[in-house]
Design a protein around this motif. Structure first.
Motif, PDB file in Angstrom:
ATOM      1  N   ASN A 241      86.276  10.368  40.588  1.00 25.32           N
ATOM      2  CA  ASN A 241      86.936   9.070  40.629  1.00 25.32           C
ATOM      3  C   ASN A 241      88.416   9.294  40.356  1.00 25.32           C
ATOM      4  OD1 ASN A 241      87.981   6.457  40.300  1.00 25.32           O
ATOM      5  ND2 ASN A 241      86.016   5.689  39.590  1.00 25.32           N
ATOM      6  N   LEU A 242      89.191   9.330  41.422  1.00 22.55           N
ATOM      7  CA  LEU A 242      90.612   9.625  41.323  1.00 22.55           C
ATOM      8  C   LEU A 242      91.358   8.595  40.488  1.00 22.55           C
ATOM      9  CD1 LEU A 242      93.144  11.193  42.124  1.00 22.55           C
ATOM     10  CD2 LEU A 242      93.153   9.952  44.295  1.00 22.55           C
ATOM     11  N   ILE A 243      90.900   7.340  40.485  1.00 21.78           N
ATOM     12  CA  ILE A 243      91.593   6.308  39.717  1.00 21.78           C
ATOM     13  C   ILE A 243      91.261   6.419  38.230  1.00 21.78           C
ATOM     14  CG2 ILE A 243      91.879   3.823  39.343  1.00 21.78           C
ATOM     15  CD1 ILE A 243      91.315   3.388  42.291  1.00 21.78           C
ATOM     16  N   ALA A 244      89.979   6.412  37.901  1.00 24.26           N
ATOM     17  CA  ALA A 244      89.568   6.340  36.498  1.00 24.26           C
ATOM     18  C   ALA A 244      89.550   7.697  35.806  1.00 24.26           C
ATOM     19  CB  ALA A 244      88.190   5.695  36.394  1.00 24.26           C
ATOM     20  N   ALA A 245      89.324   8.773  36.573  1.00 30.07           N
ATOM     21  CA  ALA A 245      89.212  10.099  35.955  1.00 30.07           C
ATOM     22  C   ALA A 245      89.942  11.139  36.783  1.00 30.07           C
ATOM     23  CB  ALA A 245      87.744  10.480  35.788  1.00 30.07           C
ATOM     24  N   PRO A 246      91.274  10.992  36.941  1.00 29.13           N
ATOM     25  CA  PRO A 246      92.023  11.982  37.726  1.00 29.13           C
ATOM     26  C   PRO A 246      91.971  13.350  37.064  1.00 29.13           C
ATOM     27  CG  PRO A 246      93.513  10.534  36.510  1.00 29.13           C
ATOM     28  CD  PRO A 246      92.138   9.953  36.374  1.00 29.13           C
ATOM     29  N   ILE A 346      93.432  -0.200  42.566  1.00 27.86           N
ATOM     30  CA  ILE A 346      92.661  -1.363  42.126  1.00 27.86           C
ATOM     31  C   ILE A 346      91.191  -0.967  42.029  1.00 27.86           C
ATOM     32  CG2 ILE A 346      92.185  -3.813  42.420  1.00 27.86           C
ATOM     33  CD1 ILE A 346      94.411  -3.991  44.449  1.00 27.86           C
ATOM     34  N   ILE A 347      90.588  -1.265  40.899  1.00 30.80           N
ATOM     35  CA  ILE A 347      89.133  -1.166  40.730  1.00 30.80           C
ATOM     36  C   ILE A 347      88.603  -2.579  40.601  1.00 30.80           C
ATOM     37  CG2 ILE A 347      87.246  -0.383  39.257  1.00 30.80           C
ATOM     38  CD1 ILE A 347      89.044   1.870  38.279  1.00 30.80           C
ATOM     39  N   THR A 348      87.602  -2.934  41.383  1.00 33.09           N
ATOM     40  CA  THR A 348      86.964  -4.234  41.205  1.00 33.09           C
ATOM     41  C   THR A 348      85.491  -4.019  40.905  1.00 33.09           C
ATOM     42  OG1 THR A 348      86.913  -6.499  42.064  1.00 33.09           O
ATOM     43  CG2 THR A 348      86.252  -4.741  43.591  1.00 33.09           C
ATOM     44  N   GLY A 349      84.938  -4.880  40.049  1.00 33.24           N
ATOM     45  CA  GLY A 349      83.586  -4.656  39.536  1.00 33.24           C
ATOM     46  C   GLY A 349      83.632  -3.685  38.380  1.00 33.24           C
ATOM     47  N   ASP A 350      82.462  -3.407  37.813  1.00 26.86           N
ATOM     48  CA  ASP A 350      82.384  -2.545  36.630  1.00 26.86           C
ATOM     49  C   ASP A 350      81.147  -1.676  36.737  1.00 26.86           C
ATOM     50  OD1 ASP A 350      82.354  -1.347  34.144  1.00 26.86           O
ATOM     51  OD2 ASP A 350      82.294  -3.206  32.996  1.00 26.86           O
ATOM     52  N   THR A 391      79.243  -7.332  49.134  1.00 24.87           N
ATOM     53  CA  THR A 391      80.585  -7.874  49.274  1.00 24.87           C
ATOM     54  C   THR A 391      81.373  -7.667  47.992  1.00 24.87           C
ATOM     55  OG1 THR A 391      79.771  -9.600  50.776  1.00 24.87           O
ATOM     56  CG2 THR A 391      81.951  -9.926  49.814  1.00 24.87           C
ATOM     57  N   SER A 392      82.628  -7.225  48.127  1.00 26.96           N
ATOM     58  CA  SER A 392      83.543  -7.114  46.991  1.00 26.96           C
ATOM     59  C   SER A 392      84.884  -7.700  47.403  1.00 26.96           C
ATOM     60  CB  SER A 392      83.738  -5.653  46.574  1.00 26.96           C
ATOM     61  OG  SER A 392      82.542  -5.083  46.084  1.00 26.96           O
ATOM     62  N   ASN A 393      85.322  -8.738  46.709  1.00 26.03           N
ATOM     63  CA  ASN A 393      86.639  -9.327  46.934  1.00 26.03           C
ATOM     64  C   ASN A 393      87.537  -8.960  45.759  1.00 26.03           C
ATOM     65  OD1 ASN A 393      85.567 -10.416  49.217  1.00 26.03           O
ATOM     66  ND2 ASN A 393      85.512 -12.524  48.482  1.00 26.03           N
ATOM     67  N   PHE A 394      88.597  -8.239  46.045  1.00 29.45           N
ATOM     68  CA  PHE A 394      89.403  -7.606  45.005  1.00 29.45           C
ATOM     69  C   PHE A 394      90.348  -8.586  44.305  1.00 29.45           C
ATOM     70  CE2 PHE A 394      87.741  -3.961  46.962  1.00 29.45           C
ATOM     71  CZ  PHE A 394      88.110  -2.814  46.280  1.00 29.45           C
ATOM     72  N   GLN A 395      90.817  -8.180  43.117  1.00 28.95           N
ATOM     73  CA  GLN A 395      91.889  -8.884  42.448  1.00 28.95           C
ATOM     74  C   GLN A 395      93.097  -8.925  43.384  1.00 28.95           C
ATOM     75  OE1 GLN A 395      89.925  -6.405  41.352  1.00 28.95           O
ATOM     76  NE2 GLN A 395      90.233  -6.020  39.161  1.00 28.95           N
ATOM     77  N   SER A 396      93.803 -10.056  43.420  1.00 29.49           N
ATOM     78  CA  SER A 396      94.907 -10.202  44.377  1.00 29.49           C
ATOM     79  C   SER A 396      96.188 -10.702  43.722  1.00 29.49           C
ATOM     80  CB  SER A 396      94.496 -11.152  45.507  1.00 29.49           C
ATOM     81  OG  SER A 396      94.110 -12.415  44.993  1.00 29.49           O
ATOM     82  N   CYS A 397      96.300 -10.559  42.404  1.00 31.39           N
ATOM     83  CA  CYS A 397      97.533 -10.886  41.693  1.00 31.39           C
ATOM     84  C   CYS A 397      98.024  -9.623  40.997  1.00 31.39           C
ATOM     85  CB  CYS A 397      97.285 -11.999  40.666  1.00 31.39           C
ATOM     86  SG  CYS A 397      96.752 -13.566  41.400  1.00 31.39           S
ATOM     87  N   TRP A 398      99.288  -9.258  41.266  1.00 27.86           N
ATOM     88  CA  TRP A 398      99.873  -8.000  40.784  1.00 27.86           C
ATOM     89  C   TRP A 398     100.984  -8.306  39.792  1.00 27.86           C
ATOM     90  CZ3 TRP A 398     104.571  -5.832  43.425  1.00 27.86           C
ATOM     91  CH2 TRP A 398     104.968  -4.609  42.868  1.00 27.86           C
ATOM     92  N   THR A 467      75.998  -3.273  38.472  1.00 26.60           N
ATOM     93  CA  THR A 467      76.990  -2.209  38.266  1.00 26.60           C
ATOM     94  C   THR A 467      77.744  -1.849  39.540  1.00 26.60           C
ATOM     95  OG1 THR A 467      75.417  -0.402  38.700  1.00 26.60           O
ATOM     96  CG2 THR A 467      75.556  -1.229  36.422  1.00 26.60           C
ATOM     97  N   ASP A 468      77.462  -2.521  40.638  1.00 23.85           N
ATOM     98  CA  ASP A 468      78.166  -2.219  41.876  1.00 23.85           C
ATOM     99  C   ASP A 468      79.670  -2.446  41.685  1.00 23.85           C
ATOM    100  OD1 ASP A 468      78.450  -1.405  44.472  1.00 23.85           O
ATOM    101  OD2 ASP A 468      77.907  -3.342  45.362  1.00 23.85           O
ATOM    102  N   HIS A 469      80.478  -1.647  42.363  1.00 20.97           N
ATOM    103  CA  HIS A 469      81.921  -1.727  42.206  1.00 20.97           C
ATOM    104  C   HIS A 469      82.584  -1.142  43.436  1.00 20.97           C
ATOM    105  CE1 HIS A 469      80.531   2.132  40.606  1.00 20.97           C
ATOM    106  NE2 HIS A 469      81.715   2.635  40.935  1.00 20.97           N
ATOM    107  N   ASN A 470      83.896  -1.272  43.502  1.00 22.89           N
ATOM    108  CA  ASN A 470      84.624  -0.839  44.694  1.00 22.89           C
ATOM    109  C   ASN A 470      86.030  -0.431  44.284  1.00 22.89           C
ATOM    110  OD1 ASN A 470      85.420  -0.775  47.602  1.00 22.89           O
ATOM    111  ND2 ASN A 470      83.533  -1.961  47.845  1.00 22.89           N
ATOM    112  N   ASP A 471      86.595   0.548  44.971  1.00 19.93           N
ATOM    113  CA  ASP A 471      87.887   1.116  44.583  1.00 19.93           C
ATOM    114  C   ASP A 471      88.806   1.213  45.798  1.00 19.93           C
ATOM    115  OD1 ASP A 471      87.293   2.644  41.667  1.00 19.93           O
ATOM    116  OD2 ASP A 471      85.545   2.420  42.954  1.00 19.93           O
TER     117      ASP A 471
END
Length: 495
Positions: A241-246, A346-350, A391-398, A467-471
């Motif tokens: 997981n390049l985002i959470a565990a580079p 962005i990681i969405t879900g957990d 379906t995963s709809n991501f966070q859209s506020c930065w 536990t489904d998630h998307n990156d």
């Protein structure tokens, strides 16, 4: 922030993992361990109380990473590495739990004394190092992190084979090293019958728009941009997981599908991503889109059957590629969107929602022809001719400043009830990922499920659908990102 540029020496499929055989129990993967617990002990709100006769323990640990904020950039790599070690400790503790059923039955203090107590000590040592690394880098570590060291064994849904018929009960065939009757014959820690629901039993329109699951609506910026990146025809899989565990090999402890960027593993730098090939039809999109694979637990031995991240950590069966992978960017209900910064993560879900609770859960399961019926904590049983939909709809506020944050969440936010962004946040194109699968409908009879499908997960998360998630990492070139923004803000539908 800098990224580790050290590259993986060998691909996942070619590695020989020492100790994998010790992790495999009952014909493949980690199986569940029975655990006597109070009938009144409950999990998160979305789970019902189970009977004491059929309890199963898993390891429930506070998520230290989610509690971190204000970690200086130059300490991020070390802290992420320490958190990955903590995940490995939980995996090892769960493996110990799953292979010591006889000892647990003979000693009511075995789990606490042999598994949870030592685990707390090891976690405390890592938390101390994290605090030191933050302080050395000029930050201020939270003194209360020590309170997160302790874990507990908690019950989880696990019907017994036959639900009281011959062969059920506390020891129904689950002797150490033998075929465990509590795993539905899958040789894996879940899923179980209670994880599935007939799509016809889901109420239409019962899922509200929390966590961004609603579309962008009729006001504001109404255009769309669709990018076609295939369905992982290149067979790009790994358990990083390049985002959470580079910089950490097998940091996810489960396998991901990758589309888009073709140089995506734990050791990929931003420069690597920018120079990589892409599976996207538009070659200006080198973004990486990845999600945990689905598997059909039909006895198939995949390429990773004996690998960490795969069968050695309970992720067993045939990997199912999506029949469709729809990647679409939409706008904001209240106004225009601005361009995403390059390398925004962005990681969405957990991935740990089963033990963390559902605060960050953001998965949605359904069936084609029934997509007005959405469910988060169940896998749908679809009628003949209908396909499973994720379906995963991501966070859209930065936050307008950071491409990542210490807990990989604080730099992003979901829209508020009125569709606008919180104060200090800007609306960016919202990524919506819709994955469609051809999956034989599992059979559920007498409290047992046969040939289930399941999302890959951390072993202790028991393959729960919640536990489904998307990156996502944005690696679009500037011209393409500007085109995405222009299409959305002008109300056009582009691709």
């Amino acid at each position: 922030m800098g990224r580790n540029t050290r590259k993986r020496r060998t691909p996942l499929a070619a590695k020989v993992v020492a100790g994998a055989a010790a992790l495999a129990v009952g014909g493949g993967g980690l199986v569940w361990a029975n655990f006597h617990a109070s009938a009144h002990e409950e999990g998160p709100a979305h789970h019902r109380t189970r009977s004491a006769a059929a309890q199963v323990a898993t390891i429930d640990c506070p998520d230290v990473g989610q509690q971190l904020s204000g970690v200086p950039d130059r300490a991020r790599g070390e802290v992420d590495s320490e958190l990955a070690t903590m995940d490995s400790q939980i995996t090892e503790a769960y493996q110990r739990l799953a292979t010591t059923r006889r000892a647990q039955a003979g000693d009511p203090q075995f789990v606490q004394n042999t598994i949870l107590g030592p685990l707390k000590d090891r976690r405390k040592a890592i938390i101390d190092r994290i605090q030191l690394e933050i302080d050395r880098a000029g930050g201020r570590a939270d003194d209360n992190l020590d309170q997160l060291a302790g874990c507990q064994g908690r019950p989880a849904e696990q019907p017994q084979n036959g639900d009281g018929q011959d062969g059920g009960g506390q020891d129904g065939g689950g002797q150490d090293g033998g075929q465990n009757q509590d795993d539905n014959g899958n040789g894996a820690a879940g899923p179980v019958a209670d994880d599935f629901i007939d799509i016809n039993d889901v109420e239409p329109n019962s899922r509200d728009s929390e966590n961004g699951l609603a579309a962008n609506g009729d006001g504001g910026s109404t255009g769309t941009f669709t990018t076609d990146c295939g369905v992982n025809e290149n067979n790009l899989f790994n358990s990083d997981n390049l985002i959470a565990a580079p910089g950490v090999d097998n940091g996810a402890h489960h396998v991901h599908d990758y589309v888009g960027n073709q140089d995506n593993d734990a050791f990929s730098s931003d420069e690597d991503l920018a120079n990589a090939d892409t599976s996207c039809r538009n070659q200006g999109d080198r973004s990486t889109y990845y999600w945990p694979v689905l598997r059909l637990q039909d006895g198939t031995e995949e390429f990773d059957a004996n690998e960490l991240g795969g069968g050695a950590e309970g992720n067993v069966g045939r990997i199912l590629k999506p029949a469709q992978a729809e990647l679409k960017f939409v706008g904001n209900q209240q106004g225009d969107v601005v361009a995403m910064p390059k390398f925004l993560r962005i990681i969405t879900g957990d991935a740990k929602s089963f033990t963390n609770g559902d605060a960050n859960a953001n998965s949605s399961w359904s069936c084609t022809g029934f997509e007005d019926r959405q469910v988060t904590d169940k896998y749908p049983l679809c009628p003949e001719g209908s396909q499973v939909v994720r379906t995963s709809n991501f966070q859209s506020c930065w936050d307008g400043q950071n491409i990542d944050s210490a807990n990989h969440r604080d730099h992003m936010a979901f829209v508020q009830e009125d569709g606008g962004c919180p104060n200090g946040f800007q609306a960016i194109p919202q990524l919506q990922v819709r994955l469609v699968y051809d999956i034989p409908t599992p059979t559920v009879e007498n409290g047992q499920v046969r040939n289930p499908y399941a999302v890959d997960s951390f072993p202790e998360q028991l393959h729960k659908p919640i536990t489904d998630h998307n990156d996502f990492i944005n690696v679009m070139d500037e011209d393409l990102m500007n085109e995405v923004v222009d299409c959305i803000n002008s109300g056009e539908d582009c691709q």
